[in-house]
Each structure stands twice: as C-alpha cells, then as structure tokens.
Design an enzyme around this catalytic site. Structure first.
Site, PDB file in Angstrom:
ATOM      1  N   SER A 157       0.946  -1.209   0.098  1.00 33.83           N
ATOM      2  CA  SER A 157       0.115   0.091   0.161  1.00 33.83           C
ATOM      3  C   SER A 157       0.852   1.147  -0.162  1.00 33.83           C
ATOM      4  O   SER A 157       1.774   1.502  -0.967  1.00 33.83           O
ATOM      5  CB  SER A 157      -0.889  -0.173   1.209  1.00 33.83           C
ATOM      6  N   ASP A 323      -8.408  -6.856  -4.519  1.00 36.07           N
ATOM      7  CA  ASP A 323      -8.127  -5.436  -4.315  1.00 36.07           C
ATOM      8  C   ASP A 323      -8.621  -4.298  -5.071  1.00 36.07           C
ATOM      9  O   ASP A 323      -8.307  -4.239  -6.259  1.00 36.07           O
ATOM     10  CB  ASP A 323      -6.389  -5.314  -4.151  1.00 36.07           C
ATOM     11  N   HIS A 356      -7.708  -5.511  -0.130  1.00 34.25           N
ATOM     12  CA  HIS A 356      -6.451  -4.670  -0.127  1.00 34.25           C
ATOM     13  C   HIS A 356      -5.581  -5.373   1.218  1.00 34.25           C
ATOM     14  O   HIS A 356      -4.395  -5.563   1.252  1.00 34.25           O
ATOM     15  CB  HIS A 356      -6.982  -3.353  -0.107  1.00 34.25           C
TER      16      HIS A 356
END
Length: 383
Positions: A157, A323, A356
């Site tokens: 991320s 995701d 995610h």
C-alpha cells in the site's frame, strides 16, 4: 485511554535517530525541516559486510512496530506474518529496519511533535510532506546506521509507494524491491476517499483548527469516522459478506433505531474507536495528503519507465485479485513500465477474496512468493 500523541510522540518505545541543524531534511515543498528525529525498530543482526539489510515500509496507519508487540495495543506487529525467524523476511538471515514515516505520530517528527520554535505541537504549522520526503528521511536513517546498500526494500500500500520511490530515487542503493498492493500514482478515486476522511476530521468541533492538543481535546469522532470509511476500502464485498453478511449484532430482530443493529456496523464502530487510541488526527491528514501527491511518472517527464531506466534492482511486484483500492491494473502498469525500462521484474497476482488488506494477512501464496523471491536474491547477492 492511552493516546499516541501523549505516550509515544516525544518518548517512543523504540530506537530514535536524531538529526540536528547541521543536516536538515529538505522537503519537496522547499522547506528545510530541522531538527528532526526518526523512530525505528530493528530485528535480526547486520552482517559484517553490511549487505543483509531489509527496509520494511509501513502503510498509511502503520508504524515502526512491524514485528514486535505494539506498545499501545499490546497486539503483534502489523507484519508479523512476514517478518521473523523462518518467515519470508527471515530475521535469522536479514537485518530488518522499519521506521515511522515523517509526518507520523509514533516518535518520528510530525504535526503532533513539539515545534522547537514555539514550544507547542506543530499542528498545521508542520510542513506538508510527500512520499519522496518520507524516503529521503529513511535514507538519512540508513546512512545513520552505516548501511550503503539495502538488500531489499519491501512494503504494501503506502509502503509499496515508498518502495517504488526508493527504487526511483536511490537505484544504486536498492538491490531488490517488493512493492505489494500498490500503485505508482494515487488515483482520483483514492484521493476522493482520502478527502472524505480529512473532512470528517476537520468537521469535528474538537479538531479546533488542528490545535486540539493545546486545547486538551481530541477530534475522536471525526477520526473514527475517517477510519471507518477507509477500512471499508481495505476489504472486499465477498470478505464483508463472508465475515458479516446481514447478521444482526447481539439481537434477534431489528431495533428500529440507529443503534448498531448489524454485525458489520458494530465491527466498523469498533475499528474506529480502537484506531483513535493509537493514531493522531493531524497525522492522518498529512499522511493521506502525501499519498495524494504521489506520482512517480510526474517526476520523470510523465513517463513511468524513465524512473527506472538502467536500474539494476530486482523487482517482485505483487497484487491481489479482490483489491479494488489498488487493483491489479495498477500493478500491471508498474510491471509494463519496468519491462520497458529493461529492469528485472517478476509479477504475481494472488487470487484472494480478502481485498486490499490481504498483504497484512496470512496468505500462503504471498508467503511462498516473497520467500522464494528473497531466497533467490540472497543467493545471487551471496548472503
């Protein structure tokens, strides 16, 4: 309740590197930040050749406590599935470093730190920071530790953004790189989600124009709502359905009120309430803004491949099929650019319904992929 800005900002339960006026951190905004400090943790042992260092970069709401018990929550570190003895980032083999980013709230200089010029918390007087600023600060730390080249830089991320920036800004210092569940540019949709969170914080009357610490208040409700909204983006619809569906919370029938009738409502409220115990609201504003500004290609003539042309870094790019915050298409764009630049790159899309947040969870294919990549790179590196 133990708030991060009270117990960890000035005296963090971690190592701290201090940088004085003789070495300011020059930010993308043009402001020279000085003095400043970086809070960090290390795991494992640096070898004699100083060739086995792995820098782990944390995501938006992470911190330096990647693989140790968190001093505020008492829970295992955020990447305990990946970092430790016998794990992919094997602390029996590698010297692992994880620092709190500039603008954070667990010991590294940020908006809740004391401004030496005033004796009060910086609040919104703190300069805006970028992902590149975070990486510059990490480079200061790596220099401080006497390490010339990192064996690997890894993260997911926002951590993956830092990985990409490291490989672009310091290619000669990064032997291998693992950007996971990330993108080379923050999308309009993600900027929009960040803005909703920021507005929730700033709409809280206890935010006090960012001066809440001096006023002895906390915009806890606004920060909790920001966390709730963001947390939805970290999951997938199938994960939410599997975990909660439309099941009621501790009741057999709807109450016909605005109480948390559904389990998913109760879960989100709990996430929000727990978050405000360990994170600073102003740091949330700053770090989400840093992600918004992220655009690797924009710094290289608008062409992403230019950022990595001639790079000798070995890349392993990983995405997750469910995701939707950083979809696989984002990772493919990175891979296409790396291929165009002539870089060495492998790519895996992991089939998962966990969304995610899968990069933080015990995903067998993630463990196998990252472990295999690092072992092969270590053999080539001779460590």
């Amino acid at each position: 309740m133990r708030y991060a800005s009270v117990s960890q900002v000035e005296s963090p339960d971690s190592l701290v590197a201090h940088f004085g006026a003789e070495r300011p951190l020059v930010l993308d905004s043009g402001i020279a930040l000085s003095p400043f400090r970086i809070a960090y943790q290390t795991y494992g042992t640096l070898n004699a050749a100083r060739s086995n260092a792995v820098l782990v970069c944390h995501a938006l709401t992470g911190d330096q406590h990647a693989a140790n018990v968190h001093p505020l929550t008492g829970k295992p570190g955020w990447w305990s599935t990946m970092v430790g003895p016998g794990k992919p980032i094997d602390t029996d083999r590698y010297f692992v470093i994880c620092s709190n980013v500039v603008g954070g709230c667990l010991g590294t200089t940020g908006p809740s730190s004391i401004n030496p010029a005033t004796g009060h918390p910086w609040a919104l007087d703190f300069p805006l920071v970028t992902i590149r600023d975070m990486v510059r600060a990490q480079a200061f730390l790596v220099d401080f530790l006497g390490i010339e080249t990192l064996f690997c830089v890894a993260g997911g991320s926002m951590g993956g953004m830092q990985v990409l920036e490291w490989a672009a800004s310091y290619p000669e210092r990064v032997y291998s790189a693992m950007p996971i569940a990330t993108a080379a540019i923050h999308s309009a949709q993600n900027i929009a989600f960040g803005e909703v969170g920021r507005q929730a914080i700033m709409a809280d009357p206890d935010w006090r124009g960012g001066r809440y610490l001096e006023a002895g208040t906390r915009p806890s409700q606004g920060l909790a709502v920001a966390r709730m909204g963001a947390h939805i983006t970290y999951l997938s619809e199938s994960a939410l359905h599997r975990k909660f569906g439309r099941r009621l919370q501790d009741r057999s029938a709807p109450t016909f009120t605005f109480d948390a009738d559904f389990q998913v409502e109760s879960y989100l409220r709990h996430q929000g309430e727990a978050f405000v115990e360990r994170f600073d609201a102003n740091s949330y504003l700053y770090v989400t803004r840093a992600m918004d500004y992220f655009d690797v290609a924009g710094s290289h003539g608008g062409v992403l491949a230019n950022a990595y042309r001639g790079s000798k870094t070995r890349f392993c790019v990983i995405s997750f099929s469910s995701d939707w915050l950083f979809p696989t298409s984002d990772s493919r764009s990175i891979v296409h650019a790396l291929n165009a630049s002539g870089a060495s790159v492998s790519f895996v899309e992991i089939q998962s319904d966990k969304g995610h947040d899968a990069f933080l969870l015990d995903e067998p294919e993630l463990i196998a992929t990252t472990g295999g990549f690092l072992r092969a790179a270590a053999r080539a590196r001779g460590i």
